[in-house]
Design a protein around this motif. Structure first.
Motif, mmCIF file in Angstrom:
data_model
loop_
_atom_site.group_PDB
_atom_site.id
_atom_site.type_symbol
_atom_site.label_atom_id
_atom_site.label_comp_id
_atom_site.label_asym_id
_atom_site.label_seq_id
_atom_site.Cartn_x
_atom_site.Cartn_y
_atom_site.Cartn_z
ATOM 1 N N THR A 104 0.850 -1.189 0.000
ATOM 2 C CA THR A 104 0.000 0.000 0.000
ATOM 3 C C THR A 104 0.887 1.242 0.000
ATOM 4 O OG1 THR A 104 -0.043 0.075 2.410
ATOM 5 C CG2 THR A 104 -1.830 -1.170 1.323
ATOM 6 N N THR A 105 0.313 2.359 -0.349
ATOM 7 C CA THR A 105 1.090 3.597 -0.333
ATOM 8 C C THR A 105 1.523 3.939 1.089
ATOM 9 O OG1 THR A 105 -0.159 4.305 -2.262
ATOM 10 C CG2 THR A 105 1.138 5.986 -1.156
ATOM 11 N N GLU A 106 0.704 3.597 2.071
ATOM 12 C CA GLU A 106 1.100 3.804 3.469
ATOM 13 C C GLU A 106 2.385 3.037 3.776
ATOM 14 O OE1 GLU A 106 -3.482 4.027 3.476
ATOM 15 O OE2 GLU A 106 -1.919 3.000 2.345
ATOM 16 N N ASN A 107 2.442 1.785 3.348
ATOM 17 C CA ASN A 107 3.640 0.983 3.599
ATOM 18 C C ASN A 107 4.828 1.445 2.762
ATOM 19 O OD1 ASN A 107 2.830 -0.673 5.708
ATOM 20 N ND2 ASN A 107 1.915 -2.183 4.342
ATOM 21 N N VAL A 108 4.581 1.970 1.568
ATOM 22 C CA VAL A 108 5.659 2.538 0.764
ATOM 23 C C VAL A 108 6.268 3.733 1.505
ATOM 24 C CG1 VAL A 108 6.239 3.721 -1.397
ATOM 25 C CG2 VAL A 108 4.767 1.699 -1.444
ATOM 26 N N ALA A 109 5.420 4.570 2.082
ATOM 27 C CA ALA A 109 5.911 5.733 2.845
ATOM 28 C C ALA A 109 6.741 5.287 4.046
ATOM 29 C CB ALA A 109 4.738 6.602 3.290
ATOM 30 N N ILE A 110 6.288 4.260 4.744
ATOM 31 C CA ILE A 110 7.030 3.736 5.893
ATOM 32 C C ILE A 110 8.377 3.176 5.443
ATOM 33 C CG2 ILE A 110 7.054 1.904 7.648
ATOM 34 C CD1 ILE A 110 3.941 2.358 7.803
ATOM 35 N N PHE A 111 8.383 2.455 4.331
ATOM 36 C CA PHE A 111 9.634 1.912 3.798
ATOM 37 C C PHE A 111 10.627 3.033 3.488
ATOM 38 C CE2 PHE A 111 12.231 0.969 0.067
ATOM 39 C CZ PHE A 111 12.983 -0.088 0.553
ATOM 40 N N ILE A 112 10.160 4.076 2.814
ATOM 41 C CA ILE A 112 11.043 5.194 2.470
ATOM 42 C C ILE A 112 11.554 5.870 3.728
ATOM 43 C CG2 ILE A 112 11.129 7.477 1.382
ATOM 44 C CD1 ILE A 112 9.190 6.328 -0.760
ATOM 45 N N TRP A 113 10.666 6.108 4.678
ATOM 46 C CA TRP A 113 11.053 6.732 5.958
ATOM 47 C C TRP A 113 12.181 5.936 6.625
ATOM 48 C CZ3 TRP A 113 9.479 11.024 8.830
ATOM 49 C CH2 TRP A 113 9.859 11.039 10.179
ATOM 50 N N ASN A 114 11.954 4.630 6.777
ATOM 51 C CA ASN A 114 12.944 3.778 7.444
ATOM 52 C C ASN A 114 14.256 3.737 6.673
ATOM 53 O OD1 ASN A 114 11.152 3.180 9.506
ATOM 54 N ND2 ASN A 114 10.465 1.272 8.560
ATOM 55 N N SER A 115 14.164 3.667 5.350
ATOM 56 C CA SER A 115 15.372 3.612 4.521
ATOM 57 C C SER A 115 16.178 4.901 4.638
ATOM 58 C CB SER A 115 14.996 3.367 3.056
ATOM 59 O OG SER A 115 14.362 2.117 2.911
ATOM 60 N N LEU A 116 15.500 6.037 4.618
ATOM 61 C CA LEU A 116 16.195 7.317 4.758
ATOM 62 C C LEU A 116 16.866 7.442 6.119
ATOM 63 C CD1 LEU A 116 13.622 9.701 3.068
ATOM 64 C CD2 LEU A 116 15.994 9.329 2.322
ATOM 65 N N ARG A 117 16.172 7.072 7.175
ATOM 66 C CA ARG A 117 16.730 7.204 8.521
ATOM 67 C C ARG A 117 17.983 6.346 8.699
ATOM 68 N NH1 ARG A 117 14.488 9.963 12.604
ATOM 69 N NH2 ARG A 117 15.318 8.498 14.105
ATOM 70 N N GLN A 118 18.060 5.243 7.974
ATOM 71 C CA GLN A 118 19.237 4.371 8.078
ATOM 72 C C GLN A 118 20.482 4.981 7.445
ATOM 73 O OE1 GLN A 118 18.280 0.518 6.474
ATOM 74 N NE2 GLN A 118 16.774 0.084 8.061
ATOM 75 N N ILE A 119 20.307 5.874 6.468
ATOM 76 C CA ILE A 119 21.474 6.380 5.746
ATOM 77 C C ILE A 119 21.777 7.857 5.995
ATOM 78 C CG2 ILE A 119 21.365 4.645 3.927
ATOM 79 C CD1 ILE A 119 19.957 6.671 2.146
ATOM 80 N N MET A 120 20.832 8.585 6.591
ATOM 81 C CA MET A 120 21.057 10.015 6.831
ATOM 82 C C MET A 120 22.086 10.238 7.939
ATOM 83 S SD MET A 120 17.180 11.543 6.587
ATOM 84 C CE MET A 120 17.702 13.165 7.158
ATOM 85 N N LYS A 121 22.860 11.302 7.792
ATOM 86 C CA LYS A 121 23.836 11.666 8.820
ATOM 87 C C LYS A 121 23.141 12.094 10.104
ATOM 88 C CE LYS A 121 27.047 13.322 5.332
ATOM 89 N NZ LYS A 121 27.589 14.529 4.711
#
Length: 143
Positions: A104-121
């Motif tokens: 779902t788009t909700e889960n896509v947003a969660i995936f992007i959020w989690n992925s960004l937090r893993q790589i952001m400084k």
């Protein structure tokens, strides 16, 4: 002399687009329940979208650089978290996150959020992920 300049807070947004296929289907539901809940989006062969993603950061404006973060860094993080992992992919088959949950788009947003937090400084600067699945269907996630 100490720098007593006031720190201002700003919101910084970068937008990107990606194309992906998926099928709305939950392994925890029967085929009849999936068809009833997801309708035509449950078609066995799936369907696709041209998603628009907006990533918003919020934080203090550095008095030296004048930026919350360097926009080039944000662009690079989005390239890894969104484009390399999802662009021109079948979300259900190509992205492990969706192997056991509906794409779902909700889960896509969660995936992007989690992925960004893993790589952001500084992951605490991530404020919002907004996804336009269509012009009329929009999901906002703020962690």
């Amino acid at each position: 002399m100490a720098n007593t300049e006031k720190l201002y807070k700003a919101y910084l947004t970068r937008r990107t687009t990606f194309s992906a296929a998926h099928r709305l289907h939950s392994k925890d539901l029967t085929d009849d329940e999936n068809r009833r809940i997801y309708g035509k989006c449950n078609h066995p062969n799936g369907h696709g979208h041209n998603y628009v993603v907006e990533v918003m950061l919020c934080g203090p404006v550095d008095p030296i650089s004048g930026m919350v973060v360097n926009m080039t860094d944000l662009k690079d993080w989005i390239e890894v978290a969104v484009m390399k992992s999802m662009d021109h992919k079948n979300l259900d088959k190509d992205v492990e996150f969706f192997h056991n949950r509906p794409s779902t788009t909700e889960n896509v947003a969660i995936f992007i959020w989690n992925s960004l937090r893993q790589i952001m400084k500084e992951p605490e600067l991530l404020y919002e992920v907004k996804i336009y699945e269509t012009e009329k269907n929009i999901v906002t996630f703020r962690g």
